[in-house]
Structures are given as C-alpha cells and as structure tokens.
Design a protein around this motif. Structure first.
Motif, PDB file in Angstrom:
ATOM      1  N   UNK A  62      43.822  38.793  44.864  1.00 26.22           N
ATOM      2  CA  UNK A  62      42.281  38.544  44.918  1.00 26.22           C
ATOM      3  C   UNK A  62      41.959  38.771  43.538  1.00 26.22           C
ATOM      4  N   UNK A  63      40.644  38.062  43.187  1.00 27.68           N
ATOM      5  CA  UNK A  63      40.060  37.966  42.101  1.00 27.68           C
ATOM      6  C   UNK A  63      38.739  39.186  42.110  1.00 27.68           C
ATOM      7  N   UNK A  64      38.753  40.020  41.422  1.00 27.05           N
ATOM      8  CA  UNK A  64      37.665  41.151  41.331  1.00 27.05           C
ATOM      9  C   UNK A  64      36.160  40.538  41.085  1.00 27.05           C
ATOM     10  N   UNK A  65      35.184  40.793  41.582  1.00 26.07           N
ATOM     11  CA  UNK A  65      33.845  40.349  41.336  1.00 26.07           C
ATOM     12  C   UNK A  65      33.049  41.743  41.391  1.00 26.07           C
ATOM     13  N   UNK A  66      31.893  41.589  40.354  1.00 26.71           N
ATOM     14  CA  UNK A  66      31.080  42.400  39.959  1.00 26.71           C
ATOM     15  C   UNK A  66      29.426  41.859  40.448  1.00 26.71           C
ATOM     16  N   UNK A  67      28.963  42.667  41.106  1.00 26.92           N
ATOM     17  CA  UNK A  67      27.464  42.205  41.451  1.00 26.92           C
ATOM     18  C   UNK A  67      26.456  42.189  40.322  1.00 26.92           C
ATOM     19  N   UNK A  68      25.930  40.987  39.899  1.00 32.92           N
ATOM     20  CA  UNK A  68      25.127  40.887  38.742  1.00 32.92           C
ATOM     21  C   UNK A  68      23.795  40.919  39.075  1.00 32.92           C
TER      22      UNK A  68
END
Length: 140
Positions: A62-68
């Motif tokens: 999986x690829x990590x996402x950060x809320x912008x």
C-alpha cells in the motif's frame, strides 16, 4: 503503512489503547486503461489523528497518504455539506501525487488522482457494492 502504525504505537503508547476507526472505499477508473484501487482511511478520535493509504489492483504493497486539506461546502439548505479532502501520496520517501475525494454524507461524489511527475490526471468512480473487509480489502 504497517511500519508507520507500529512506530506510532511504540512511540505513543496511549495511541495503542484508543479505538481507530477505518473505512474502505473501492474505486475503478472512468476512462482509459482499467485501474482499480482500494482507498482506506484511518481515524483515531482520542489522538485526533487521520491517515490513509491506497492499494492498487492485487498489489501487496500500500502507498501511504497524508491529509493535506479538507474543505466543507454547504449544499442544499438543511442537507449535508460536501467535504473535499486532499491527500498527498508519499511513495519511497517522495511526495509523488495527490488524491482529491469529495463526499456528502455516505456518498462519494468524486475521486481523482494527479501524478506530480507526469502531470497525468485520472478520475475514478466509487463502487460501494464491491465486497470488502479489513482483512481482504476490495474483492474485485
């Protein structure tokens, strides 16, 4: 994503005791080649922490996402607001793309992805009837 979670558990023991809420969304590309991915969100109300990850097709990684960013827009009077959330993709230590998801209540009105390097933009449809679970993800 697992490594990040474990690191947080060991660095912040109080996080390990709170209930993390998770949601799985299944998406399929609208045009061009067939692209399928699952989008998972995580929220810990006790720590006020939000995270997400995507996993394409049958990939094991999986690829990590950060809320912008998150923005609310009032729609019809008395109806639910529409929330547009922007997530940045962090792959191999580099911010490589951006996902934008618009939701209104339980509805997903829009999902798109832009690759920063190629500048390609993709639109996706939400498939709420695809069977999914935390253990198996989206079962295409």
């Amino acid at each position: 994503m697992k490594k990040l979670f474990l690191l947080m558990v060991f660095m912040c023991p109080s996080i390990a005791h709170s209930e993390v809420e998770s949601q799985i969304y299944c998406f399929h590309s609208r045009e061009g080649k067939s692209i399928k991915f699952e989008f998972r969100t995580y929220y810990d109300p006790a720590a006020n922490w939000v995270g997400a990850g995507v996993k394409y097709g049958v990939s094991k990684e999986s690829i990590s996402l950060v809320r912008k960013d998150i923005q609310a827009q009032d729609m019809a009077e008395g109806g639910p607001s529409e929330f547009t959330t922007t997530w940045v993709e962090v792959a191999e230590g580099t911010v490589s793309g951006e996902y934008v998801m618009a939701t209104q209540g339980a509805l997903v009105n829009a999902m798109s992805y832009t690759n920063y390097k190629s500048k390609k933009h993709y639109s996706f449809d939400y498939y709420p009837n695809v069977e999914s679970s935390p253990e198996t993800g989206c079962r295409w």
